[in-house]
Motif scaffolding. Structure first.
Motif, PDB file in Angstrom:
ATOM      1  N   UNK A  47      62.616  75.386  29.447  1.00 25.63           N
ATOM      2  CA  UNK A  47      61.713  76.200  28.639  1.00 25.63           C
ATOM      3  C   UNK A  47      60.296  76.053  29.192  1.00 25.63           C
ATOM      4  N   UNK A  48      59.568  77.157  29.247  1.00 19.07           N
ATOM      5  CA  UNK A  48      58.189  77.143  29.741  1.00 19.07           C
ATOM      6  C   UNK A  48      57.242  77.132  28.545  1.00 19.07           C
ATOM      7  N   UNK A  49      56.426  76.087  28.472  1.00 23.22           N
ATOM      8  CA  UNK A  49      55.544  75.906  27.315  1.00 23.22           C
ATOM      9  C   UNK A  49      54.086  75.967  27.761  1.00 23.22           C
ATOM     10  N   UNK A  50      53.267  76.614  26.959  1.00 29.28           N
ATOM     11  CA  UNK A  50      51.893  76.890  27.372  1.00 29.28           C
ATOM     12  C   UNK A  50      50.902  76.528  26.282  1.00 29.28           C
ATOM     13  N   UNK A  51      49.655  76.596  26.652  1.00 28.18           N
ATOM     14  CA  UNK A  51      48.573  76.381  25.705  1.00 28.18           C
ATOM     15  C   UNK A  51      47.375  77.217  26.142  1.00 28.18           C
ATOM     16  N   UNK A  52      46.370  77.285  25.303  1.00 29.73           N
ATOM     17  CA  UNK A  52      45.175  78.071  25.579  1.00 29.73           C
ATOM     18  C   UNK A  52      43.946  77.204  25.332  1.00 29.73           C
ATOM     19  N   UNK A  53      43.045  77.163  26.303  1.00 29.69           N
ATOM     20  CA  UNK A  53      41.804  76.401  26.107  1.00 29.69           C
ATOM     21  C   UNK A  53      40.614  77.334  26.300  1.00 29.69           C
ATOM     22  N   UNK A  54      39.513  77.013  25.654  1.00 30.42           N
ATOM     23  CA  UNK A  54      38.350  77.899  25.631  1.00 30.42           C
ATOM     24  C   UNK A  54      37.179  77.284  26.388  1.00 30.42           C
ATOM     25  N   UNK A  55      36.519  78.118  27.179  1.00 26.48           N
ATOM     26  CA  UNK A  55      35.350  77.679  27.936  1.00 26.48           C
ATOM     27  C   UNK A  55      34.209  78.663  27.707  1.00 26.48           C
ATOM     28  N   UNK A  63      57.475  77.905  18.309  1.00 29.26           N
ATOM     29  CA  UNK A  63      56.867  76.576  18.425  1.00 29.26           C
ATOM     30  C   UNK A  63      55.508  76.498  19.114  1.00 29.26           C
ATOM     31  N   UNK A  64      55.118  77.519  19.865  1.00 27.65           N
ATOM     32  CA  UNK A  64      53.833  77.410  20.576  1.00 27.65           C
ATOM     33  C   UNK A  64      52.636  77.516  19.646  1.00 27.65           C
ATOM     34  N   UNK A  65      52.822  78.100  18.479  1.00 26.77           N
ATOM     35  CA  UNK A  65      51.769  78.174  17.452  1.00 26.77           C
ATOM     36  C   UNK A  65      50.544  78.979  17.876  1.00 26.77           C
ATOM     37  N   UNK A  66      50.707  79.889  18.806  1.00 28.32           N
ATOM     38  CA  UNK A  66      49.668  80.867  19.118  1.00 28.32           C
ATOM     39  C   UNK A  66      50.363  82.033  19.824  1.00 28.32           C
ATOM     40  N   UNK A  67      49.709  83.181  19.870  1.00 30.54           N
ATOM     41  CA  UNK A  67      50.299  84.350  20.517  1.00 30.54           C
ATOM     42  C   UNK A  67      49.869  84.421  21.973  1.00 30.54           C
ATOM     43  N   UNK A  68      50.828  84.508  22.879  1.00 28.01           N
ATOM     44  CA  UNK A  68      50.502  84.646  24.293  1.00 28.01           C
ATOM     45  C   UNK A  68      49.875  86.009  24.601  1.00 28.01           C
ATOM     46  N   UNK A  69      50.149  86.983  23.788  1.00 27.91           N
ATOM     47  CA  UNK A  69      49.706  88.361  24.031  1.00 27.91           C
ATOM     48  C   UNK A  69      50.159  88.819  25.416  1.00 27.91           C
ATOM     49  N   UNK A  70      49.211  89.004  26.360  1.00 27.98           N
ATOM     50  CA  UNK A  70      49.563  89.521  27.687  1.00 27.98           C
ATOM     51  C   UNK A  70      49.727  88.408  28.729  1.00 27.98           C
ATOM     52  N   UNK A 127      41.446  80.533  28.425  1.00 26.90           N
ATOM     53  CA  UNK A 127      42.234  80.312  29.640  1.00 26.90           C
ATOM     54  C   UNK A 127      43.642  79.897  29.251  1.00 26.90           C
ATOM     55  N   UNK A 128      44.623  80.610  29.771  1.00 23.35           N
ATOM     56  CA  UNK A 128      46.026  80.374  29.426  1.00 23.35           C
ATOM     57  C   UNK A 128      46.716  79.614  30.555  1.00 23.35           C
ATOM     58  N   UNK A 129      47.396  78.526  30.201  1.00 25.51           N
ATOM     59  CA  UNK A 129      48.085  77.703  31.197  1.00 25.51           C
ATOM     60  C   UNK A 129      49.387  77.162  30.610  1.00 25.51           C
ATOM     61  N   UNK A 130      50.369  76.951  31.475  1.00 27.69           N
ATOM     62  CA  UNK A 130      51.648  76.430  31.006  1.00 27.69           C
ATOM     63  C   UNK A 130      52.431  75.807  32.144  1.00 27.69           C
ATOM     64  N   UNK A 131      53.658  75.370  31.846  1.00 23.47           N
ATOM     65  CA  UNK A 131      54.499  74.753  32.865  1.00 23.47           C
ATOM     66  C   UNK A 131      55.950  74.720  32.428  1.00 23.47           C
ATOM     67  N   UNK A 132      56.825  74.664  33.409  1.00 26.00           N
ATOM     68  CA  UNK A 132      58.255  74.632  33.139  1.00 26.00           C
ATOM     69  C   UNK A 132      58.739  73.250  32.734  1.00 26.00           C
ATOM     70  N   UNK A 133      59.493  73.192  31.648  1.00 25.32           N
ATOM     71  CA  UNK A 133      59.988  71.927  31.114  1.00 25.32           C
ATOM     72  C   UNK A 133      61.503  71.844  31.349  1.00 25.32           C
ATOM     73  N   UNK A 134      61.934  70.744  31.965  1.00 30.93           N
ATOM     74  CA  UNK A 134      63.358  70.458  32.145  1.00 30.93           C
ATOM     75  C   UNK A 134      63.649  69.075  31.559  1.00 30.93           C
TER      76      UNK A 134
END
Length: 372
Positions: free
Chosen positions: A120-128, A281-288, A341-348
């Motif tokens: 599963x690929x899980x991401x987050x969003x940080x603000x600058x 589970x990500x608790x935010x909308x990825x949108x695009x 800024x949207x970033x994520x990574x693949x989880x195995x």
């Protein structure tokens, strides 16, 4: 058209708050732009339209279309753009974000160990915060910095402002020939060290490759899969496999999009279960973010030699339809003098939560390096 006139037209479009997209494809000195004549919000309904499309992660939501018939198209040839040097300020680590993301990753690992998911690929969003909020200026920096990426700036007043530099081709189709890329696995680039890949990254890459080939199989006559190679994107390295195929005559574009998007590289596997896990589970909308964007059903003329036609030149023009879509990675949304800024990574099953968080930090530096 010269460079100054090209960017002046873009600046005027943005000043009027009218939709536009400016972009350059990887290893390409051509910068293109579409300027929509009004602020009407058009949607791609069946992907048989012609224009420029911007699609969300969740394809069940609407994809935005800049119709070819409603836009002015401009392009320039440009090897480089003069931009001022910026002092990079790092995004300071946020302990709350770190704890939230590592907890999310741990939940994903548990789901994999319980055999609910394989990846599963899980991401987050940080603000600058931004000092320079001009998106055209930021695009110029992207173009000058990331030659191996699809760099773009996309704006619609009823949707938002997105900027990115993505190394990942979702797929391109010219007539009946399809090309796509399996891109997965990430590590920081270090020129003083030889590249070594752990089992976690090679497994992640194989999952993506296997998924794509299996999904395309019902729609293709023939398929070729390349050897895995290491590619560099900004300050990161990835594993890459190129897949080419010839589509069956009755295959349409919407079927291919449904089969491939979202790939395990941005969603996970099995696709439906991974997508549900993300949405819940990500608790935010990825949108695009992790959606796709690109040219839709544009006609390209090619020349063929023949002894039977065009007596003067011994050649005639063949018009082919071409589409090319890029996954919207390494991207950000500009809003209220700040960049999300949207970033994520693949989880195995072999993922380590703290290392996964550090990977997202490295990825945020890649796109954040063009911000003041």
């Amino acid at each position: 058209m010269d460079q100054n006139s090209f960017f002046e037209a873009l600046e005027n479009q943005y000043a009027k708050q009218l939709p536009f997209v400016v972009y350059s494809r990887p290893i390409n000195s051509v910068i293109k732009c579409w300027l929509q004549e009004d602020d009407t919000l058009h949607n791609a309904k069946n992907f048989k339209e012609s224009g420029f499309v911007f699609a969300p992660f969740n394809i069940e939501e609407k994809s935005v279309l800049f119709p070819k018939a409603n836009c002015t198209y401009l392009e320039i040839e440009c090897s480089d753009i003069e931009t001022k040097t910026i002092i990079q300020t790092e995004i300071l680590p946020n302990e709350t974000e770190r704890l939230q993301h590592t907890a999310l990753v741990s939940k994903g690992i548990n789901s994999i160990k319980n055999h609910d998911l394989q990846k599963v690929v899980l991401s987050r969003c940080e603000t600058k915060s931004l000092q320079d909020t001009n998106p055209i200026t930021i695009f110029k920096r992207l173009f000058s910095t990331y030659k191996n990426a699809m760099v773009y700036c996309w704006f619609h007043p009823k949707v938002g402002l997105w900027i990115g530099a993505t190394p990942e081709l979702l797929f391109k189709v010219e007539a009946k020939r399809l090309t796509t890329i399996a891109l997965a696995g990430t590590q920081a680039f270090n020129e003083s060290e030889s590249v070594k890949w752990a089992n976690k990254e090679t497994e992640e890459q194989q999952i993506v490759t296997d998924f794509i080939t299996k999904q395309l199989e019902p729609y293709t006559k023939t398929m070729t899969v390349s050897e895995v190679e290491t590619v560099k994107a900004g300050n990161l390295l990835h594993l890459k496999t190129r897949i080419t195929s010839v589509l069956k005559d009755d295959t349409d574009l919407k079927s291919i999009i449904g089969a491939l998007h979202p790939t395990p590289a941005v969603c996970g596997f099995p696709k439906a279960k991974a997508k549900d896990f993300i949405l819940q589970n990500e608790n935010y909308s990825r949108e695009y973010y992790t959606g796709f964007l690109g040219e839709l059903n544009l006609k390209q003329a090619t020349t063929r030699n023949t002894n039977r036609r065009n007596i003067e030149n011994n050649a005639y023009s063949v018009v082919k339809t071409q589409s090319n879509f890029y996954v919207n990675l390494r991207c950000m949304q500009l809003k209220d003098s700040s960049a999300k800024i949207y970033v994520g990574g693949g989880i195995t099953k072999d993922s380590i939560p703290e290392m996964e968080y550090e990977e997202t930090v490295n990825k945020s530096k890649t796109i954040g390096s063009v911000l003041e």
